[in-house]
Design an enzyme around this catalytic site. Structure first.
Site, PDB file in Angstrom:
ATOM      1  N   GLY B  66       0.785  -1.349   0.064  1.00 41.47           N
ATOM      2  CA  GLY B  66      -0.087  -0.130  -0.123  1.00 41.47           C
ATOM      3  C   GLY B  66       1.203   1.031  -0.068  1.00 41.47           C
ATOM      4  O   GLY B  66       1.575   1.750  -0.042  1.00 41.47           O
ATOM      5  N   MET B  68       1.437   3.386   2.828  1.00 41.97           N
ATOM      6  CA  MET B  68       2.069   3.563   3.406  1.00 41.97           C
ATOM      7  C   MET B  68       3.508   1.420   3.987  1.00 41.97           C
ATOM      8  O   MET B  68       4.552   2.163   4.177  1.00 41.97           O
ATOM      9  CB  MET B  68       1.109   2.496   4.321  1.00 41.97           C
ATOM     10  CG  MET B  68       1.757   3.057   6.170  1.00 41.97           C
ATOM     11  SD  MET B  68       0.626   4.291   6.562  1.00 41.97           S
ATOM     12  CE  MET B  68       1.452   5.360   8.048  1.00 41.97           C
ATOM     13  N   LYS B  70       4.454  -2.433   2.940  1.00 35.26           N
ATOM     14  CA  LYS B  70       3.680  -4.437   2.616  1.00 35.26           C
ATOM     15  C   LYS B  70       3.027  -4.191   3.429  1.00 35.26           C
ATOM     16  O   LYS B  70       3.038  -4.341   5.014  1.00 35.26           O
ATOM     17  CB  LYS B  70       5.106  -4.723   2.865  1.00 35.26           C
ATOM     18  CG  LYS B  70       5.897  -4.200   1.238  1.00 35.26           C
ATOM     19  CD  LYS B  70       6.729  -5.530   0.984  1.00 35.26           C
ATOM     20  CE  LYS B  70       7.630  -5.329  -0.701  1.00 35.26           C
ATOM     21  NZ  LYS B  70       8.323  -6.330  -0.862  1.00 35.26           N
ATOM     22  N   LYS B  86       1.337  -4.651   8.424  1.00 38.98           N
ATOM     23  CA  LYS B  86       1.443  -3.259   7.603  1.00 38.98           C
ATOM     24  C   LYS B  86       2.946  -2.851   7.911  1.00 38.98           C
ATOM     25  O   LYS B  86       2.815  -2.062   9.341  1.00 38.98           O
ATOM     26  CB  LYS B  86       0.041  -2.243   7.615  1.00 38.98           C
ATOM     27  CG  LYS B  86       0.681  -1.689   6.326  1.00 38.98           C
ATOM     28  CD  LYS B  86      -0.730  -0.496   6.870  1.00 38.98           C
ATOM     29  CE  LYS B  86      -0.814  -1.321   4.929  1.00 38.98           C
ATOM     30  NZ  LYS B  86      -2.148  -0.085   4.469  1.00 38.98           N
ATOM     31  N   ASP B 180      -9.333   8.144   1.059  1.00 38.20           N
ATOM     32  CA  ASP B 180      -8.556   6.810   0.525  1.00 38.20           C
ATOM     33  C   ASP B 180      -9.785   6.064   0.084  1.00 38.20           C
ATOM     34  O   ASP B 180      -9.538   5.060   0.857  1.00 38.20           O
ATOM     35  CB  ASP B 180      -7.203   6.985   1.168  1.00 38.20           C
ATOM     36  CG  ASP B 180      -6.648   6.504  -0.102  1.00 38.20           C
ATOM     37  OD1 ASP B 180      -7.175   6.095  -1.764  1.00 38.20           O
ATOM     38  OD2 ASP B 180      -5.748   5.965   0.107  1.00 38.20           O
TER      39      ASP B 180
END
Lengths: 117, 672
Positions: B66, B68, B70, B86, B180
């Protein structure tokens, strides 16, 4: 004295009919009983015209005719009430307002048709 | 140039659409070489399969990348369950302000407990690497689904959008805007339900440093015009993104694309989207209208809340042919390992006790000869969830106990028309002796949800009970036995099951409100009553009592000559028969039918038989006596009529829902 009580009843039915149109026939009946025939007929006219666009109880119309002493018309509307499965009809056997019909053979036949005899 | 599979890293020929190894959908080579909207990647820590991160997370697989960083599917050894982890890219984590902002956002985002939102857990740091843990949802993201199957059918698209709306509604209620929202952020789980991911991330990462370094968070294709302009986003920005997603679901493409983020941004600001019906004539006109309204440039012209969108979608759904509708595949409330199963309908009567206050209002109103009383509508059943008691020999289940109670608080808070005191007040009773009346008084609640957890080996036995504060008796109770394998899933499962059962409270509340209006016996009151009964049926389509309400309301509409018998009695009859079909022991259903037989069929004997049956099933149902008395009256049996009417009055005086509960306990699974 009796007259006075009818007047009180009429005043109450007027109020009731103003709130709920389904009380209009009772008012008509009261007028008929105290001899205000014209007013009773006016109410019948009103009921017939209302019935053009929404349901008006045939049983209650029959009741007004009873109060006016018009037995034929009353039986005509009782039959209509039967056709329409009018909810008022279930009390036909015991309704004191229908007193004048009781001696008529048509009434007995009607009760039989209703399964009440 | 070949394409590397994002899932298994196998190289594939450049024209492949699916991975030859694992069949995962592949990004097109153009996407890889020239995608202007792709998040700029910088090298970050990689975690390999089988290794353990931060001393507790065993890496199972990489799920994707993403903005931000993995994302991995990991096994949390500490709580023995799977979670998603994440990693935050070092260049993002380097900015302390971002981490701080994210910490704050996460505090809000983790409050969102909703079946259509993927739960956020924690932000942590291990040897300078920041990472976020969140609920792991097995399934496929919506983007992959669209890539795989192309445009979705209207029913499916509306079903997914409605669920996204539900999740967003809850988030917006808590003041969290997603910012988002895109199909990549919507997981479709194995049951086909949508789960929104990554709440709280977009805002945290938005900042000068990041945008300056070229990392884009937020994908231009789904960005609202105000976000393109750099203005503050609000819930209407999420509604815009939802519009784009709906557009893409039904047409297979986004309304605006382009070569650069800039051109896409310009289009969002100034170009009128093509009517989706021009791309797919199968789309119903009203759905197209909803999509275009979500896509209005000015937020004032869009729907102002997701609840508005939701009600439009529900309306559209109702208009779809049954074959097009998606029947939600609910997560079963129980699994094989749960020893006792719920039965919503059987639980109905015990649970009715909880609405005693509302019923009292109705009764007071009835007994005071129709004087105006406060309508039941304003009443809200209230429940306090106490921390569960740890009955394990080692007393080592505190974490599980508190977590379960918290999960329940979060879930129940989402149930409309239910008041739930916050964790802090409920947890003040932790470790203290349970005096339900005292707790009820202090927290001003009518019911307390209490429970205990006992661990034996790897087995957990969880008891849950809902206690009526007024008398200290349980309204219902339930026991679960499970292996302690997946804490989060278990929390989730139990709390969902409890909430499902409590929804009956809501349905019952609607039924009581319906009866309140029914008792007015005015045309308006009877129509309102039907509305309420129908709402109750929306919550529980097999709610027999609500059908009896509908039957009696239609009977009364004719009874008072508001409708002709021809118009209303078939409806009354159908509803009463439906109630009886659902529950053959329901006194109310027999009463409704008896009344119809008497008044409209002139079937005096049949009617009497049904009244008798109703009274036999529940001698305390006042309406059965009332109407049975009526039957005696019209058939000239006045003495009996008087007796029945007296019984009706007595029953009314006695008529407390707790007694009815007792009356119905015979049909329940509890031994009495």
């Amino acid at each position: 004295m009796k007259k006075l009580m009818y007047e009180e009843a009429i005043a109450e039915y007027q109020k009731a009919a103003a709130i709920l149109r389904t009380y209009l026939p009772h008012l008509g009946c009261m007028y008929a009983v105290i001899g205000e025939r014209e007013k009773a007929l006016e109410i019948l006219d009103e009921l017939h015209s209302q019935s053009q666009h929404r349901y008006v109880s045939d049983y209650k119309i029959a009741m007004v005719y009873v109060c006016l002493g018009e037995k034929d018309k009353a039986f005509e509307y009782l039959d209509k009430a039967y056709e329409n499965r009018d909810s008022g009809l279930h009390a036909v056997k015991v309704d004191p307002l229908l007193e004048i019909l009781r001696s008529d053979p048509r009434f007995k036949a009607f009760l039989k048709k209703m399964g009440l005899e | 140039m070949g394409i590397k599979c994002p899932k298994c890293h196998t190289d594939n020929p450049s024209d492949s659409r699916y991975c030859r190894q694992c069949a995962a959908p592949l990004p097109s080579s153009e996407d890889i070489s020239a995608s202007p909207t792709k998040t700029v990647e910088t090298p970050t820590e990689e975690l390999t399969r089988g290794t353990t991160f931060a001393g507790r997370y065993e890496i199972i697989e990489e799920l994707g990348k993403g903005g931000m960083g993995k994302v991995y599917r990991v096994f949390d050894k500490k709580i023995e369950g799977e979670v998603a982890l994440k990693l935050v890219k070092p260049e993002i984590a380097a900015d302390k302000k971002i981490i701080e902002r994210f910490r704050n956002e996460l505090k809000l985002a983790r409050e969102i407990a909703h079946r259509n939102v993927c739960r956020m857990y924690d932000l942590n740091e291990e040897k300078g690497i920041h990472y976020i843990t969140m609920e792991y949802v097995a399934g496929e993201d919506l983007k992959s689904t669209i890539n795989r199957v192309g445009p979705l059918g209207t029913g499916k698209a509306v079903f997914i959008a409605r669920q996204v709306c539900d999740g967003l509604t809850e988030a917006h209620r808590l003041g969290v805007v997603h910012r988002d929202l895109k199909p990549q952020n919507i997981m479709i789980d194995k049951e086909g339900n949508a789960r929104i991911m990554d709440f709280g991330i977009a805002r945290s990462v938005k900042g000068k440093g990041i945008t300056g370094s070229g990392v884009r968070i937020g994908t231009p294709e789904y960005m609202s015009p105000e976000q393109v302009e750099g203005k503050e986003a609000d819930q209407r920005s999420d509604i815009y993104s939802l519009g784009v997603i709906l557009y893409e679901m039904v047409t297979g493409r986004v309304p605006f694309d382009g070569d650069t983020p800039f051109t896409i941004g310009i289009k969002h600001k100034s170009e009128i989207p093509q009517d989706p019906r021009e791309l797919n004539s199968q789309i119903p006109e009203d759905l197209s209208r909803v999509i275009l309204k979500c896509l209005e440039k000015e937020r004032e012209k869009r729907y102002q809340s997701t609840a508005e969108v939701r009600s439009e979608l529900i309306h559209i759904e109702k208009g779809l042919p049954t074959t097009d509708r998606v029947i939600p595949s609910r997560k079963p409330a129980t699994s094989k390992e749960i020893t006792v199963t719920f039965n919503i309908k059987k639980l109905l009567f015990p649970v009715v006790a909880v609405a005693a206050v509302i019923v009292a209002v109705v009764l007071v109103w009835q007994l005071t000869l129709k004087k105006e009383a406060v309508p039941a509508v304003s009443e809200k059943p209230s429940i306090a969830v106490l921390p569960f008691e740890d009955l394990s020999p080692d007393k080592d289940q505190e974490y599980f106990c508190d977590g379960l109670a918290e999960e329940l608080i979060n879930r129940l808070t989402n149930v409309e028309k239910l008041r739930v005191p916050a964790r802090a007040s409920a947890f003040s009773f932790k470790g203290k002796e349970r005096d339900f009346q005292e707790i009820g008084e202090k927290l001003s609640v009518e019911m307390v949800l209490d429970g205990s957890v006992r661990k034996a080996g790897n087995r957990l036995r969880i008891n849950v009970q809902l206690v009526n504060v007024a008398d200290g008796f349980p309204i219902w109770s339930e026991r679960y036995e499970r292996n302690l394998e997946d804490t989060f899933a278990l929390w989730d499962e139990i709390s969902l099951a409890v909430v499902d059962n409590l929804k009956i409270v809501e349905a019952y509340n609607l039924y009581v409100q319906g009866r309140y209006f029914w008792n007015r016996r005015t045309e308006d009151g009877l129509n309102k009553a039907i509305d309420y009964f129908e709402q109750a049926l929306e919550l529980d389509p097999d709610y027999a009592l609500a059908y009896t309400g509908i039957a009696d309301a239609y009977s009364m509409l004719s009874g008072y000559n508001f409708l002709s018998a021809h118009e209303s009695i078939p409806k009354a009859k159908t509803a009463a028969l439906k109630a009886l079909e659902i529950d053959k022991t329901l006194a109310e259903a027999y009463t409704s039918l008896a009344h119809i037989k008497e008044r409209y069929d002139f079937d005096w004997l049949g009617s009497e038989e049904y009244y008798k049956r109703a009274i036999e099933l529940n001698p305390n149902y006042p309406l059965a006596h009332h109407w049975y008395g009526g039957l005696f009256r019209v058939t000239g049996r006045f003495k009996k009529a008087y007796e029945e009417l007296t019984k009706a009055l007595d029953a009314k005086k006695l008529w407390s829902w707790l007694q009815i509960t007792a009356g119905h306990m015979k049909s329940l699974r509890w031994p009495i």
